[in-house]
Scaffold this motif. Structure first.
Motif, PDB file in Angstrom:
ATOM      1  N   MET A   1       8.854  -3.979 -58.876  1.00 15.22           N
ATOM      2  CA  MET A   1       9.227  -5.355 -58.631  1.00 15.22           C
ATOM      3  C   MET A   1       8.989  -6.237 -59.850  1.00 15.22           C
ATOM      4  N   THR A   2       8.120  -5.788 -60.742  1.00 11.74           N
ATOM      5  CA  THR A   2       7.917  -6.540 -61.978  1.00 11.74           C
ATOM      6  C   THR A   2       9.221  -6.657 -62.750  1.00 11.74           C
ATOM      7  N   SER A   3      10.026  -5.590 -62.736  1.00 17.28           N
ATOM      8  CA  SER A   3      11.311  -5.624 -63.438  1.00 17.28           C
ATOM      9  C   SER A   3      12.246  -6.655 -62.831  1.00 17.28           C
TER      10      SER A   3
ATOM     11  N   THR B   1       2.895  -9.400 -51.426  1.00 11.94           N
ATOM     12  CA  THR B   1       2.328  -9.855 -52.702  1.00 11.94           C
ATOM     13  C   THR B   1       3.372  -9.875 -53.820  1.00 11.94           C
ATOM     14  N   ILE B   2       4.582  -9.391 -53.550  1.00 13.78           N
ATOM     15  CA  ILE B   2       5.651  -9.434 -54.550  1.00 13.78           C
ATOM     16  C   ILE B   2       5.929 -10.867 -54.985  1.00 13.78           C
TER      17      ILE B   2
ATOM     18  N   CYS C   1      -2.838 -11.237 -64.938  1.00 14.95           N
ATOM     19  CA  CYS C   1      -1.529 -11.851 -64.700  1.00 14.95           C
ATOM     20  C   CYS C   1      -0.810 -11.981 -66.038  1.00 14.95           C
ATOM     21  N   ILE C   2       0.497 -11.832 -65.985  1.00 19.04           N
ATOM     22  CA  ILE C   2       1.330 -11.871 -67.193  1.00 19.04           C
ATOM     23  C   ILE C   2       2.412 -12.924 -66.999  1.00 19.04           C
ATOM     24  N   PHE C   3       2.550 -13.797 -67.982  1.00 13.75           N
ATOM     25  CA  PHE C   3       3.547 -14.864 -67.957  1.00 13.75           C
ATOM     26  C   PHE C   3       4.605 -14.611 -69.018  1.00 13.75           C
ATOM     27  N   LEU C   4       5.856 -14.845 -68.648  1.00 13.81           N
ATOM     28  CA  LEU C   4       6.938 -14.941 -69.615  1.00 13.81           C
ATOM     29  C   LEU C   4       7.197 -16.429 -69.784  1.00 13.81           C
TER      30      LEU C   4
ATOM     31  N   ALA D   1       6.822 -18.572 -66.563  1.00 16.63           N
ATOM     32  CA  ALA D   1       7.178 -17.781 -65.384  1.00 16.63           C
ATOM     33  C   ALA D   1       6.177 -16.647 -65.185  1.00 16.63           C
ATOM     34  N   LEU D   2       5.550 -16.616 -64.023  1.00 15.82           N
ATOM     35  CA  LEU D   2       4.624 -15.531 -63.690  1.00 15.82           C
ATOM     36  C   LEU D   2       5.444 -14.318 -63.262  1.00 15.82           C
ATOM     37  N   ILE D   3       5.351 -13.212 -64.004  1.00 21.11           N
ATOM     38  CA  ILE D   3       6.216 -12.063 -63.736  1.00 21.11           C
ATOM     39  C   ILE D   3       5.455 -10.824 -63.281  1.00 21.11           C
TER      40      ILE D   3
END
Length: 301
Positions: free
Chosen positions: A1-3, A211-212, A286-289, A292-294
């Protein structure tokens, strides 16, 4: 789902077109390269000692998902696409105008690009090879609701969350301000074992999928998931607290804005021996682009 989240975040930033397609009877397109035999269907006349050799994959066959993906990868590769090194289900092709991205999930796919003619040609080429249905602009993907505007994308699972609440048979309308009580600690021996843990396991499994789009419950779902084998009444009370929190946050969405850059940022933290029973730490990241939290996760070390 990260993709999926990453693809939508990139699409939002570049303001590309976004569409969805579905492959009908996808597994029937797979080619078999090994000998596979099956008992003939009861309606087929045959001698008792006769079996059928399969020439194509069928639903229910263990090799069917792999055969379908190999067939699709071959077809999409012949159209100039290359599989992404980090996600084999993400295919990319560069054109003179821009770039086309295709994300495949079993028989559903998301297409995005700044090359509108390239998208049209790709759809026609796929229609020639498979029986497909064009679902138009992306609105609903794997129970994830997608709403768009010129400035952003919104991802939500409000309908799915409402179904989980109904499945849990909660009759009152109370809501909780937090998904977990402050400073609470749970152990496997807390409370009385549930007579039938089926509902607990079903609801917790549903919360994991929720949680997606709900990073705020990632940690608490991680907590209640630890007791899935032998849940107790106290653990079930914790699940009820999460559900009441979700009821109050039912229509909140995950925002992927377009007014941002493609800067990648990551944050992580860990509790120091946070679990008093097995002395293990819990890691969260957590990773942000840009804004945007991705991607995110909470996991015991």
């Amino acid at each position: 789902m990260t993709s999926v989240r990453t693809l939508l975040a990139v699409t939002s930033v570049h303001q590309w077109s976004l569409s969805q397609m579905d492959v009908k009877n996808a597994f029937l397109n797979g080619d078999l390269f090994e000998e596979v035999y099956m008992v003939p269907h009861p309606g087929v006349l045959h001698n008792p000692e006769e079996v059928c050799r399969l020439r194509k994959a069928l639903y229910g066959l263990k090799q069917a998902p792999r055969a379908w993906f190999e067939k699709f990868s071959t077809v999409i590769g012949s159209l100039g696409f290359q599989s992404n090194a980090h996600d084999p289900a993400l295919f990319v092709r560069s054109t003179f105008i821009g770039r086309i991205l295709l994300l495949l999930y079993v028989d559903d796919m998301i297409l995005t690009s700044d090359d509108l003619d390239g998208i049209t040609q790709l759809k026609l080429a796929l229609h020639d090879r498979f029986e497909m249905k064009d679902l138009g602009p992306l609105r609903y993907f794997l129970v994830i609701e997608v709403a768009s505007s010129p400035k952003d994308y919104l991802l939500s699972q409000s309908k799915y969350a409402a179904d989980v609440l109904q499945k849990a048979c909660i009759t009152d309308t109370r809501v909780a301000n937090t998904p977990l009580e402050l400073n609470v600690r749970y152990s496997p021996s807390d409370g009385t074992p549930l007579d039938d843990p089926t509902l607990y396991r079903t609801i917790v499994g549903s919360l994991v999928y929720l949680t997606i789009t709900c990073p705020d419950i990632a940690y608490v779902v991680h907590i209640v998931s630890q007791f899935i084998s032998s849940p107790t009444t106290l653990h079930w009370a914790a699940v009820i607290c999460i559900l009441r929190y979700l009821r109050g946050m039912l229509f909140q969405s995950l925002l992927l804005p377009s007014t941002s850059t493609l800067e990648l940022r990551a944050f992580s933290d860990a509790s120091w021996v946070g679990d008093p029973f097995d002395r293990k730490s819990t890691t969260g990241y957590c990773i942000f682009l840009s804004d945007a939290l991705i991607s995110w996760k909470s996991k015991k070390q």
